[in-house]
Design an enzyme around this catalytic site. Structure first.
Site, mmCIF file in Angstrom:
data_model
loop_
_atom_site.group_PDB
_atom_site.id
_atom_site.type_symbol
_atom_site.label_atom_id
_atom_site.label_comp_id
_atom_site.label_asym_id
_atom_site.label_seq_id
_atom_site.Cartn_x
_atom_site.Cartn_y
_atom_site.Cartn_z
ATOM 1 N N ARG A 1 -8.985 -5.845 -11.402
ATOM 2 C CA ARG A 1 -8.427 -7.184 -11.215
ATOM 3 C C ARG A 1 -7.647 -7.244 -9.911
ATOM 4 N NH1 ARG A 1 -4.695 -9.281 -15.695
ATOM 5 N NH2 ARG A 1 -3.658 -7.295 -15.270
ATOM 6 N N ILE A 2 -7.335 -8.472 -9.528
ATOM 7 C CA ILE A 2 -6.474 -8.716 -8.372
ATOM 8 C C ILE A 2 -5.188 -9.354 -8.883
ATOM 9 C CG2 ILE A 2 -6.206 -9.932 -6.178
ATOM 10 C CD1 ILE A 2 -9.274 -9.898 -5.943
ATOM 11 N N SER B 1 -3.551 2.888 -0.815
ATOM 12 C CA SER B 1 -2.453 1.960 -0.547
ATOM 13 C C SER B 1 -1.745 1.528 -1.822
ATOM 14 C CB SER B 1 -2.969 0.733 0.203
ATOM 15 O OG SER B 1 -3.952 0.043 -0.558
ATOM 16 N N ASP B 2 -2.478 1.462 -2.940
ATOM 17 C CA ASP B 2 -1.835 1.098 -4.207
ATOM 18 C C ASP B 2 -0.883 2.191 -4.664
ATOM 19 O OD1 ASP B 2 -4.004 2.828 -4.629
ATOM 20 O OD2 ASP B 2 -4.517 1.944 -6.575
#
Length: 259
Positions: free
Chosen positions: A14-15, A101-102
């Protein structure tokens, strides 16, 4: 244009997004699917920019750009990447830029949320990731394993006789198993056994890593859980833990306001 920042966390499933004010508080937030859904940004004030963590690939990046451009043409955008040091966190990776990056934003968010504490951060998504973060902000390294859903799906796809069990189905099966104390956590049919076995594998990984880290560091370590599958995995854990489901967005807010 307001002083607010648009924060976007594009994961594999998901975003998630949030609009943060100058005090880094989330004014509003939401989530949407990659292909079949879209956020309602029609009433939001124009932010000063967007800060984006994207681990979902080029198609997700193009869709995010199109959504932003449709609502706020020419809005400045920063695609966040891991670095050697940022916002009080130092990166222990041999090649700092190769850290997702997350995970980087999540480390920054966790260090701010639990200052001066040693942390083991477990995030449950498509993959299960663990990060060891020292109280001084040094990221000492991590582990990556298949997530609960991916683990179950892999067994269904790569064996001749095992079923493919979804998270929703597995959750219902585990509810049934928990009601039968005579057998729990051991199952007496294949779908229950697969669901419970993969769940226990997740919990076992987390508990072993937490105990090993406390032993290695000779100090208390707070176990922090985040991610979509955390609700299910919590039921199998037998060690103390803390939930925090906005670590990545919190880290993005810190990165944005340090710019």
């Amino acid at each position: 244009m307001s002083g607010m920042c648009l924060l976007i966390d594009a994961g594999n499933s998901r975003i998630k997004w949030a609009l943060a004010d100058t005090a880094r508080h989330f004014v509003t937030s939401g989530a949407f699917e990659h292909a079949s859904d879209a956020p309602d940004w029609s009433t939001l004030p124009a932010p000063r920019g967007a800060w984006i963590s994207n681990v979902a690939g080029d198609a997700a990046a193009a869709r995010i750009d199109a959504l932003i451009e449709a609502r706020w043409p020419a809005l400045p955008r920063t695609v966040v990447r891991a670095s050697a040091a940022q916002c009080g966190v130092t990166n222990g990776y041999a090649e700092p830029a190769r850290l997702g990056s997350d995970r980087w934003a999540g480390l920054i968010g966790a260090h701010a949320a639990f200052a001066d504490e040693h942390l083991l951060i477990a995030t449950f998504g498509t993959a299960t990731t663990l990060e060891a973060l020292r109280a001084d902000g040094h990221f000492a390294g991590g582990l990556i394993a298949p997530g609960w859903a991916l683990m179950m799906r892999s067994l269904g796809m790569h064996t001749a006789q095992l079923p493919t069990v979804s998270i929703d189905a597995a959750t219902n099966l585990l509810d049934e198993l928990a009601e039968n104390d005579a057998h729990a956590p051991f199952a007496i049919d294949t779908p229950h056994a697969l669901s419970a076995g993969c769940l226990q594998a997740q919990a076992g990984l987390i508990e072993r890593a937490w105990r090993d880290l406390e032993k290695a560091w000779q100090a208390p370590v707070r176990l922090v859980l985040s991610g979509g599958a955390a609700d299910a995995i919590v039921r199998a854990l037998t060690v103390p833990h803390t939930r925090h489901d906005t670590l990545v967005l919190t880290g993005l807010a810190l990165i944005a306001h340090s710019a």
